[in-house]
Design a protein around this motif. Structure first.
Motif, mmCIF file in Angstrom:
data_model
loop_
_atom_site.group_PDB
_atom_site.id
_atom_site.type_symbol
_atom_site.label_atom_id
_atom_site.label_comp_id
_atom_site.label_asym_id
_atom_site.label_seq_id
_atom_site.Cartn_x
_atom_site.Cartn_y
_atom_site.Cartn_z
ATOM 1 N N LYS A 92 0.230 -34.757 -0.208
ATOM 2 C CA LYS A 92 0.439 -34.078 -1.493
ATOM 3 C C LYS A 92 0.690 -35.021 -2.683
ATOM 4 C CE LYS A 92 5.370 -32.944 -1.124
ATOM 5 N NZ LYS A 92 5.743 -34.302 -1.443
ATOM 6 N N ASP A 93 1.132 -36.239 -2.398
ATOM 7 C CA ASP A 93 1.396 -37.171 -3.501
ATOM 8 C C ASP A 93 0.136 -37.927 -3.934
ATOM 9 O OD1 ASP A 93 4.010 -36.461 -3.534
ATOM 10 O OD2 ASP A 93 4.661 -38.107 -2.214
ATOM 11 N N ASP A 94 -0.941 -37.719 -3.216
ATOM 12 C CA ASP A 94 -2.141 -38.528 -3.456
ATOM 13 C C ASP A 94 -3.108 -37.862 -4.439
ATOM 14 O OD1 ASP A 94 -0.966 -40.132 -1.600
ATOM 15 O OD2 ASP A 94 -2.177 -39.400 0.086
ATOM 16 N N TYR A 95 -4.045 -38.680 -4.918
ATOM 17 C CA TYR A 95 -5.008 -38.187 -5.912
ATOM 18 C C TYR A 95 -6.417 -38.520 -5.420
ATOM 19 C CZ TYR A 95 -6.366 -36.710 -10.615
ATOM 20 O OH TYR A 95 -6.881 -36.014 -11.683
ATOM 21 N N ILE A 96 -7.231 -37.480 -5.275
ATOM 22 C CA ILE A 96 -8.608 -37.699 -4.798
ATOM 23 C C ILE A 96 -9.555 -37.529 -5.975
ATOM 24 C CG2 ILE A 96 -10.382 -36.973 -3.161
ATOM 25 C CD1 ILE A 96 -8.243 -35.690 -1.446
ATOM 26 N N TYR A 97 -10.276 -38.592 -6.295
ATOM 27 C CA TYR A 97 -11.285 -38.511 -7.352
ATOM 28 C C TYR A 97 -12.658 -38.412 -6.676
ATOM 29 C CZ TYR A 97 -14.585 -39.782 -10.958
ATOM 30 O OH TYR A 97 -15.665 -39.770 -11.810
ATOM 31 N N LEU A 98 -13.393 -37.355 -7.031
ATOM 32 C CA LEU A 98 -14.684 -37.102 -6.373
ATOM 33 C C LEU A 98 -15.842 -37.284 -7.325
ATOM 34 C CD1 LEU A 98 -13.747 -33.754 -4.584
ATOM 35 C CD2 LEU A 98 -13.974 -36.017 -3.522
ATOM 36 N N ASP A 99 -16.775 -38.110 -6.932
ATOM 37 C CA ASP A 99 -17.999 -38.253 -7.713
ATOM 38 C C ASP A 99 -19.175 -38.265 -6.736
ATOM 39 O OD1 ASP A 99 -19.810 -38.609 -9.710
ATOM 40 O OD2 ASP A 99 -19.282 -40.703 -10.110
ATOM 41 N N PRO A 100 -19.480 -37.097 -6.150
ATOM 42 C CA PRO A 100 -20.552 -37.047 -5.147
ATOM 43 C C PRO A 100 -21.915 -37.187 -5.806
ATOM 44 C CG PRO A 100 -19.770 -34.841 -5.653
ATOM 45 C CD PRO A 100 -18.889 -35.779 -6.423
ATOM 46 N N PRO A 101 -22.969 -37.425 -5.007
ATOM 47 C CA PRO A 101 -24.311 -37.505 -5.592
ATOM 48 C C PRO A 101 -24.743 -36.142 -6.126
ATOM 49 C CG PRO A 101 -24.294 -38.245 -3.296
ATOM 50 C CD PRO A 101 -22.968 -37.636 -3.556
ATOM 51 N N LYS A 132 -14.813 -26.863 -0.074
ATOM 52 C CA LYS A 132 -13.832 -26.289 0.878
ATOM 53 C C LYS A 132 -12.713 -27.296 1.171
ATOM 54 C CE LYS A 132 -16.574 -22.776 3.088
ATOM 55 N NZ LYS A 132 -17.807 -22.742 3.863
ATOM 56 N N TYR A 133 -13.092 -28.534 1.470
ATOM 57 C CA TYR A 133 -12.077 -29.570 1.743
ATOM 58 C C TYR A 133 -11.170 -29.762 0.528
ATOM 59 C CZ TYR A 133 -13.772 -31.373 6.238
ATOM 60 O OH TYR A 133 -14.102 -31.528 7.556
ATOM 61 N N SER A 134 -11.754 -29.703 -0.653
ATOM 62 C CA SER A 134 -10.989 -29.956 -1.883
ATOM 63 C C SER A 134 -9.971 -28.848 -2.123
ATOM 64 C CB SER A 134 -11.925 -30.036 -3.086
ATOM 65 O OG SER A 134 -12.850 -31.067 -2.866
ATOM 66 N N HIS A 135 -10.353 -27.630 -1.752
ATOM 67 C CA HIS A 135 -9.416 -26.522 -1.910
ATOM 68 C C HIS A 135 -8.321 -26.579 -0.843
ATOM 69 C CE1 HIS A 135 -12.478 -24.975 -4.651
ATOM 70 N NE2 HIS A 135 -11.545 -24.196 -5.129
ATOM 71 N N ALA A 136 -8.672 -27.056 0.351
ATOM 72 C CA ALA A 136 -7.709 -27.033 1.459
ATOM 73 C C ALA A 136 -6.676 -28.157 1.387
ATOM 74 C CB ALA A 136 -8.470 -27.112 2.777
ATOM 75 N N THR A 137 -7.027 -29.293 0.812
ATOM 76 C CA THR A 137 -6.101 -30.431 0.832
ATOM 77 C C THR A 137 -4.866 -30.175 -0.045
ATOM 78 O OG1 THR A 137 -5.851 -32.798 0.383
ATOM 79 C CG2 THR A 137 -7.374 -31.633 -1.025
ATOM 80 N N LYS A 182 -3.876 -33.764 -5.057
ATOM 81 C CA LYS A 182 -4.507 -33.397 -6.327
ATOM 82 C C LYS A 182 -5.982 -33.815 -6.236
ATOM 83 C CE LYS A 182 -3.389 -32.572 -10.844
ATOM 84 N NZ LYS A 182 -2.654 -31.426 -11.340
ATOM 85 N N VAL A 183 -6.867 -33.017 -6.827
ATOM 86 C CA VAL A 183 -8.299 -33.359 -6.742
ATOM 87 C C VAL A 183 -8.925 -33.286 -8.133
ATOM 88 C CG1 VAL A 183 -10.541 -32.701 -5.763
ATOM 89 C CG2 VAL A 183 -8.469 -32.360 -4.414
ATOM 90 N N VAL A 240 -18.294 -32.580 -16.818
ATOM 91 C CA VAL A 240 -17.029 -31.899 -16.579
ATOM 92 C C VAL A 240 -16.148 -32.737 -15.653
ATOM 93 C CG1 VAL A 240 -16.087 -29.951 -15.248
ATOM 94 C CG2 VAL A 240 -17.821 -29.526 -16.975
ATOM 95 N N LEU A 241 -14.861 -32.698 -15.931
ATOM 96 C CA LEU A 241 -13.881 -33.148 -14.939
ATOM 97 C C LEU A 241 -13.173 -31.874 -14.511
ATOM 98 C CD1 LEU A 241 -12.111 -36.313 -16.379
ATOM 99 C CD2 LEU A 241 -13.775 -36.198 -14.516
ATOM 100 N N ALA A 242 -13.408 -31.437 -13.291
ATOM 101 C CA ALA A 242 -12.805 -30.202 -12.794
ATOM 102 C C ALA A 242 -11.579 -30.599 -11.977
ATOM 103 C CB ALA A 242 -13.805 -29.440 -11.937
ATOM 104 N N ILE A 243 -10.422 -30.176 -12.443
ATOM 105 C CA ILE A 243 -9.164 -30.640 -11.827
ATOM 106 C C ILE A 243 -8.418 -29.476 -11.175
ATOM 107 C CG2 ILE A 243 -6.939 -31.757 -12.282
ATOM 108 C CD1 ILE A 243 -8.332 -33.430 -14.402
ATOM 109 N N LYS A 244 -7.996 -29.730 -9.946
ATOM 110 C CA LYS A 244 -7.274 -28.699 -9.190
ATOM 111 C C LYS A 244 -5.899 -28.487 -9.814
ATOM 112 C CE LYS A 244 -5.908 -27.995 -4.422
ATOM 113 N NZ LYS A 244 -6.191 -28.477 -3.078
ATOM 114 N N GLN A 245 -5.557 -27.233 -10.020
ATOM 115 C CA GLN A 245 -4.274 -26.927 -10.697
ATOM 116 C C GLN A 245 -3.115 -26.905 -9.715
ATOM 117 O OE1 GLN A 245 -4.153 -26.846 -14.168
ATOM 118 N NE2 GLN A 245 -6.067 -27.758 -13.510
#
Ligand SMILES: C[S@@+](CC[C@H](N)C(=O)[O-])C[C@H]1O[C@@H](n2cnc3c(N)ncnc32)[C@H](O)[C@@H]1O
Length: 279
Positions: free
Chosen positions: A187-196, A218-223, A226-227, A274-279
């Motif tokens: 929960k303290d971590d930050y995942i930055y995603l830039d997929p192809p 799905k993974y991004s919602h489940a973790t 922060k994403v 867009v930068l879509a950030i999980k709330q």
């Protein structure tokens, strides 16, 4: 937006985020003690500018990963890069395409990250592309004098900057399935995603089918981490329906920027990122 100098890495790739670094830095709000996690690190430009103390930087491209691992352990440094590029660059200036193809064939059998750097900086548009057999297949940029003194110095300075940034930090460069990288996050971590980009072209390694893109959501919602997802939203021709379908509950920060097709100023097209950030 506060302006500070953007660190530019020695590797290039399609979709490199150099131009939107200030936008990313403005919106990334993370716990400094947490891990910075990038399952699709590409050139590393985002991590090199965020400069977290602890990071997992992952990509499917083993050559980029081993290039940065070797900078980290000292096997590659700016003077080794200079010697390599001066030597091969001078033969390239005499022999042109024939030598580029020789370097590409050699790379496809030795997998040496220095050869990868040479190709990446001498190929068409700094592209990275492998065929179905996993062989690098981007053509030459058609400039035999590519490796001028100034160009080599620029690349060496980039290598030097990156090695100073990496030095002393707890960073791990890995080449693992992106799903495994998600499993490390807390929960303290930050995942930055830039997929192809989602593509239908199945002829290349590195293509990103829609099923993978949906699984990533799905993974991004489940973790519990922060994403933050980087993705294009629309241009004058198309809307990215995937973004609306799978990421609409994330908060979207938008940035309009322009890209050029060809050299003409009239061929300047707006694109919304867009930068879509999980709330
Ligand atoms: C858009 S690029 C990332 C660009 C990066 N943010 C930058 O600014 O340089 C996407 C990256 O995802 C990597 N990639 C593609 N498929 C992957 C997969 N299944 N697992 C991990 N990485 C993958 C590619 O090698 C590429 O480096």
């Amino acid at each position: 937006m506060k302006k500070s100098k953007v660190i530019v890495p020695p590797i290039k790739c399609q979709g490199i985020k150099t131009k939107i670094i200030p936008f990313i830095k403005e919106h990334v709000k993370r716990k400094k003690s947490g891990l910075w996690i990038e399952p699709f690190v590409g050139t590393g430009v985002v991590a090199f500018n965020i400069q977290p103390e602890r990071a997992i930087l992952n990509d499917k491209n083993q050559y980029i990963i081993s290039f940065y691992q070797k900078i980290q352990n000292g096997e590659i440094n700016s003077s080794i890069v200079r010697d390599f590029l001066e030597y091969h660059g001078s033969i390239l200036s005499e022999k042109g395409n024939e030598y580029y193809i020789k370097m590409r064939n050699d790379f496809n059998s030795n997998g040496d990250p220095l050869y990868f750097l040479f190709l990446n900086r001498a190929d068409f548009n700094g592209m990275i592309r492998f065929n179905r057999k996993g062989l690098f297949n981007v053509p030459f940029c058609k400039k035999p004098n590519r490796f001028s003194k100034a160009y080599i110095t620029k690349i060496c300075n980039q290598v030097e900057n990156i090695s100073q940034i990496i030095s002393g930090k707890d960073w791990k460069f890995t080449c693992r399935p992106w799903q495994e990288i998600f499993n490390i996050a807390t929960k303290d971590d930050y995942i930055y995603l830039d997929p192809p980009y989602i593509g239908r072209d199945t002829s290349y390694v590195g293509e990103w089918p829609e099923e993978e893109a949906i699984a990533l959501s799905k993974y991004s919602h489940a973790t519990s981490a922060k994403v933050c997802l980087s993705m294009w939203k629309e241009n004058q021709f198309r809307k990215n329906t995937h973004l609306y379908d799978y990421w609409s509950d994330f908060y979207w920060h938008e940035l309009e920027h322009f890209y050029h097709i060809g050299a003409k100023e009239s061929n300047r097209h707006p694109m919304i990122e867009v930068l879509a950030i999980k709330q």
